[in-house]
Design a protein around this motif. Structure first.
Motif, PDB file in Angstrom:
ATOM      1  N   GLY A  19       2.741  11.622  -0.944  1.00  0.00           N
ATOM      2  CA  GLY A  19       2.889  11.892  -2.377  1.00  0.00           C
ATOM      3  C   GLY A  19       3.482  10.714  -3.123  1.00  0.00           C
ATOM      4  O   GLY A  19       3.044  10.358  -4.217  1.00  0.00           O
ATOM      5  N   ASN A  20       4.493  10.111  -2.523  1.00  0.00           N
ATOM      6  CA  ASN A  20       5.143   8.944  -3.124  1.00  0.00           C
ATOM      7  C   ASN A  20       4.159   7.782  -3.257  1.00  0.00           C
ATOM      8  O   ASN A  20       4.094   7.125  -4.300  1.00  0.00           O
ATOM      9  CB  ASN A  20       6.336   8.524  -2.267  1.00  0.00           C
ATOM     10  CG  ASN A  20       7.598   8.375  -3.064  1.00  0.00           C
ATOM     11  OD1 ASN A  20       7.608   8.546  -4.269  1.00  0.00           O
ATOM     12  ND2 ASN A  20       8.672   8.061  -2.371  1.00  0.00           N
ATOM     13  N   LEU A  21       3.411   7.519  -2.201  1.00  0.00           N
ATOM     14  CA  LEU A  21       2.432   6.434  -2.241  1.00  0.00           C
ATOM     15  C   LEU A  21       1.355   6.709  -3.282  1.00  0.00           C
ATOM     16  O   LEU A  21       0.935   5.804  -4.008  1.00  0.00           O
ATOM     17  CB  LEU A  21       1.797   6.244  -0.859  1.00  0.00           C
ATOM     18  CG  LEU A  21       2.704   5.651   0.212  1.00  0.00           C
ATOM     19  CD1 LEU A  21       2.042   5.758   1.580  1.00  0.00           C
ATOM     20  CD2 LEU A  21       3.049   4.213  -0.116  1.00  0.00           C
ATOM     21  N   ALA A  22       0.914   7.964  -3.374  1.00  0.00           N
ATOM     22  CA  ALA A  22      -0.132   8.313  -4.340  1.00  0.00           C
ATOM     23  C   ALA A  22       0.334   8.085  -5.773  1.00  0.00           C
ATOM     24  O   ALA A  22      -0.453   7.682  -6.626  1.00  0.00           O
ATOM     25  CB  ALA A  22      -0.549   9.769  -4.144  1.00  0.00           C
ATOM     26  N   ARG A  23       1.603   8.345  -6.029  1.00  0.00           N
ATOM     27  CA  ARG A  23       2.127   8.148  -7.392  1.00  0.00           C
ATOM     28  C   ARG A  23       2.384   6.677  -7.700  1.00  0.00           C
ATOM     29  O   ARG A  23       2.277   6.257  -8.844  1.00  0.00           O
ATOM     30  CB  ARG A  23       3.413   8.951  -7.579  1.00  0.00           C
ATOM     31  CG  ARG A  23       3.163  10.432  -7.781  1.00  0.00           C
ATOM     32  CD  ARG A  23       4.435  11.187  -8.106  1.00  0.00           C
ATOM     33  NE  ARG A  23       5.373  11.228  -6.999  1.00  0.00           N
ATOM     34  CZ  ARG A  23       5.309  12.079  -5.983  1.00  0.00           C
ATOM     35  NH1 ARG A  23       4.338  12.967  -5.931  1.00  0.00           N
ATOM     36  NH2 ARG A  23       6.205  12.055  -5.030  1.00  0.00           N
ATOM     37  N   ARG A  24       2.712   5.886  -6.692  1.00  0.00           N
ATOM     38  CA  ARG A  24       3.110   4.496  -6.934  1.00  0.00           C
ATOM     39  C   ARG A  24       1.970   3.487  -6.866  1.00  0.00           C
ATOM     40  O   ARG A  24       2.044   2.433  -7.479  1.00  0.00           O
ATOM     41  CB  ARG A  24       4.176   4.078  -5.919  1.00  0.00           C
ATOM     42  CG  ARG A  24       5.495   4.764  -6.135  1.00  0.00           C
ATOM     43  CD  ARG A  24       6.471   4.391  -5.026  1.00  0.00           C
ATOM     44  NE  ARG A  24       7.711   5.083  -5.221  1.00  0.00           N
ATOM     45  CZ  ARG A  24       8.862   4.475  -5.433  1.00  0.00           C
ATOM     46  NH1 ARG A  24       8.921   3.169  -5.464  1.00  0.00           N
ATOM     47  NH2 ARG A  24       9.950   5.167  -5.604  1.00  0.00           N
ATOM     48  N   LEU A  25       0.934   3.788  -6.085  1.00  0.00           N
ATOM     49  CA  LEU A  25      -0.138   2.823  -5.876  1.00  0.00           C
ATOM     50  C   LEU A  25      -1.347   3.149  -6.734  1.00  0.00           C
ATOM     51  O   LEU A  25      -1.625   4.300  -7.036  1.00  0.00           O
ATOM     52  CB  LEU A  25      -0.540   2.805  -4.397  1.00  0.00           C
ATOM     53  CG  LEU A  25       0.577   2.443  -3.419  1.00  0.00           C
ATOM     54  CD1 LEU A  25       0.085   2.563  -1.985  1.00  0.00           C
ATOM     55  CD2 LEU A  25       1.096   1.038  -3.681  1.00  0.00           C
ATOM     56  N   SER A  26      -2.077   2.133  -7.095  1.00  0.00           N
ATOM     57  CA  SER A  26      -3.262   2.292  -7.937  1.00  0.00           C
ATOM     58  C   SER A  26      -4.406   2.926  -7.141  1.00  0.00           C
ATOM     59  O   SER A  26      -4.747   2.444  -6.059  1.00  0.00           O
ATOM     60  CB  SER A  26      -3.702   0.926  -8.453  1.00  0.00           C
ATOM     61  OG  SER A  26      -4.989   1.006  -9.005  1.00  0.00           O
TER      62      SER A  26
END
Length: 82
Positions: A19-26
């Motif tokens: 979830g964190n990666l999905a929100r932070r990465l394009s």
């Protein structure tokens, strides 16, 4: 170059990381795949209640990730549950 990220396991740490990666990465630059044995998020902290005969509520991983960029059905990023 598109980066492909595979998160093995969707427990507390795996779900948080994905979830964190999905929100932070394009979404244009990354593809995130979550691999889990079950389609449900298991709240391990509540398994003692299950062992005592109580029913515990489970949530589908698709619901856990709803609202994150690239959730299934959105273009640019894909999540698979196996």
């Amino acid at each position: 170059m598109k980066h492909r990220i595979v998160v093995l396991g969707a427990g507390y740490a795996g779900a948080y990381a994905a979830g964190n990666l999905a929100r932070r990465l394009s979404p244009a630059d990354t593809e995130i795949t979550v691999v889990n044995a079950e389609p449900d998020f298991v709240q391990r902290l509540r398994l003692h209640q299950f062992a005592a005969g109580h029913e515990i509520e489970t949530r589908k991983l698709a619901d856990v990730f709803a609202g994150t960029p690239g959730h299934p059905g959105q273009a640019g990023r894909r999540r698979e549950f196996a």
